[in-house]
Design a protein around this motif. Structure first.
Motif, short mmCIF file in Angstrom:
data_model
loop_
_atom_site.label_atom_id
_atom_site.label_comp_id
_atom_site.label_asym_id
_atom_site.label_seq_id
_atom_site.Cartn_x
_atom_site.Cartn_y
_atom_site.Cartn_z
N GLY A 1 0.85 -1.19 0.00
CA GLY A 1 0.00 0.00 0.00
C GLY A 1 0.89 1.24 0.00
O GLY A 1 1.78 1.37 0.84
N GLY A 2 0.69 2.13 -0.94
CA GLY A 2 1.56 3.30 -1.07
C GLY A 2 1.49 4.28 0.09
O GLY A 2 2.43 5.03 0.34
N ALA A 3 0.38 4.30 0.83
CA ALA A 3 0.22 5.27 1.92
C ALA A 3 1.25 5.05 3.03
O ALA A 3 1.75 6.02 3.61
CB ALA A 3 -1.19 5.20 2.49
N TYR B 1 10.02 4.64 -6.68
CA TYR B 1 11.25 3.90 -6.99
C TYR B 1 11.38 2.68 -6.07
O TYR B 1 11.63 1.57 -6.55
CB TYR B 1 12.48 4.81 -6.83
N ILE B 2 11.21 2.88 -4.79
CA ILE B 2 11.35 1.78 -3.83
C ILE B 2 10.29 0.70 -4.08
O ILE B 2 10.57 -0.49 -3.99
CB ILE B 2 11.25 2.31 -2.39
N ARG B 3 9.08 1.12 -4.44
CA ARG B 3 7.99 0.17 -4.62
C ARG B 3 8.07 -0.59 -5.95
O ARG B 3 7.40 -1.61 -6.12
CB ARG B 3 6.64 0.89 -4.53
N THR B 4 8.88 -0.10 -6.91
CA THR B 4 8.96 -0.77 -8.22
C THR B 4 10.35 -1.33 -8.51
O THR B 4 10.59 -1.84 -9.60
CB THR B 4 8.55 0.19 -9.35
N ASN B 5 11.25 -1.22 -7.55
CA ASN B 5 12.62 -1.72 -7.70
C ASN B 5 13.00 -2.47 -6.43
O ASN B 5 12.18 -2.64 -5.54
CB ASN B 5 13.59 -0.55 -7.94
N LEU B 6 14.25 -2.87 -6.35
CA LEU B 6 14.78 -3.48 -5.13
C LEU B 6 14.02 -4.74 -4.72
O LEU B 6 13.82 -5.02 -3.55
CB LEU B 6 14.77 -2.45 -3.99
N GLY B 7 13.57 -5.49 -5.71
CA GLY B 7 12.84 -6.71 -5.42
C GLY B 7 11.36 -6.52 -5.18
O GLY B 7 10.65 -7.45 -4.84
N ASN B 8 10.88 -5.29 -5.36
CA ASN B 8 9.45 -4.99 -5.21
C ASN B 8 8.84 -4.77 -6.59
O ASN B 8 9.51 -4.28 -7.49
CB ASN B 8 9.26 -3.73 -4.35
N ASN B 9 7.58 -5.09 -6.73
CA ASN B 9 6.91 -4.91 -8.02
C ASN B 9 5.49 -4.40 -7.83
O ASN B 9 4.53 -4.97 -8.35
CB ASN B 9 6.91 -6.23 -8.81
N TYR B 10 5.35 -3.34 -7.03
CA TYR B 10 4.04 -2.74 -6.80
C TYR B 10 3.87 -1.64 -7.84
O TYR B 10 4.59 -0.65 -7.83
CB TYR B 10 3.95 -2.19 -5.38
N THR B 11 2.93 -1.81 -8.74
CA THR B 11 2.85 -0.95 -9.91
C THR B 11 1.89 0.23 -9.78
O THR B 11 1.88 1.10 -10.65
CB THR B 11 2.47 -1.78 -11.16
N ASP B 12 1.08 0.27 -8.74
CA ASP B 12 0.17 1.41 -8.57
C ASP B 12 0.98 2.59 -8.02
O ASP B 12 1.46 2.56 -6.91
CB ASP B 12 -1.00 1.07 -7.66
N ALA B 13 1.14 3.59 -8.85
CA ALA B 13 2.02 4.71 -8.50
C ALA B 13 1.42 5.61 -7.42
O ALA B 13 0.22 5.84 -7.37
CB ALA B 13 2.32 5.53 -9.74
N VAL B 14 2.30 6.10 -6.56
CA VAL B 14 1.95 7.11 -5.56
C VAL B 14 1.92 8.46 -6.28
O VAL B 14 2.77 8.73 -7.12
CB VAL B 14 3.00 7.11 -4.43
#
Length: 134
Positions: free
Chosen positions: A78-80, A111-124
């Motif tokens: 969750g981006g929040a 960046y943190i949510r879509t890199n570094l082993g994360n793949n959360y694509t809903d942008a903040v």
């Protein structure tokens, strides 16, 4: 503020002054103006201020405080949550909201949510960041 939080906040401010991505002024302290970060992209912001505690590969660290891994971190789904943490801080995580503008917070969180082993694509978004500010 407890000792660990005080130490972490002081270390973060010292790190901010040490990197050339921050604005510089000709003040008499020799530290320059570390009140704003010049980097605009998420990778640059992460490299400038986050990797010192969370490590270059975001695996986290234990030392003066407990710095959680950001790599493969389910709490980032969750981006929040990461927006709140970057803006307001908590425990050993200093609040960085006064050093980063809304676009920068969104950039580093995305960046943190879509890199570094994360793949959360809903942008903040910038609006998400504005909602997290006190």
């Amino acid at each position: 503020m407890n000792r660990i939080t005080s130490f972490a906040a002081a270390a973060a401010v010292a790190a901010l002054a040490a990197f050339p991505v921050f604005g510089q002024s000709s003040d008499s302290t020799g530290f320059g103006d570390a009140s704003k970060i010049q980097a605009r992209d998420g990778a640059g912001i992460y490299a400038a201020i986050c990797r010192g505690c969370h490590m270059p590969q975001a695996v986290g660290a234990v030392g003066a405080g407990n710095y959680p891994a950001l790599a493969k971190n389910e709490k980032l789904e969750g981006g929040a949550y990461p927006v709140f943490m970057v803006v307001n801080g908590q425990r050993a995580m200093p609040p960085l909201g006064s050093y980063l503008d809304d676009e920068q917070v969104a950039a580093v969180v995305n960046y943190i949510r879509t890199n570094l082993g994360n793949n959360y694509t809903d942008a903040v978004t910038v609006k998400d960041v504005q909602a997290a500010r006190p």
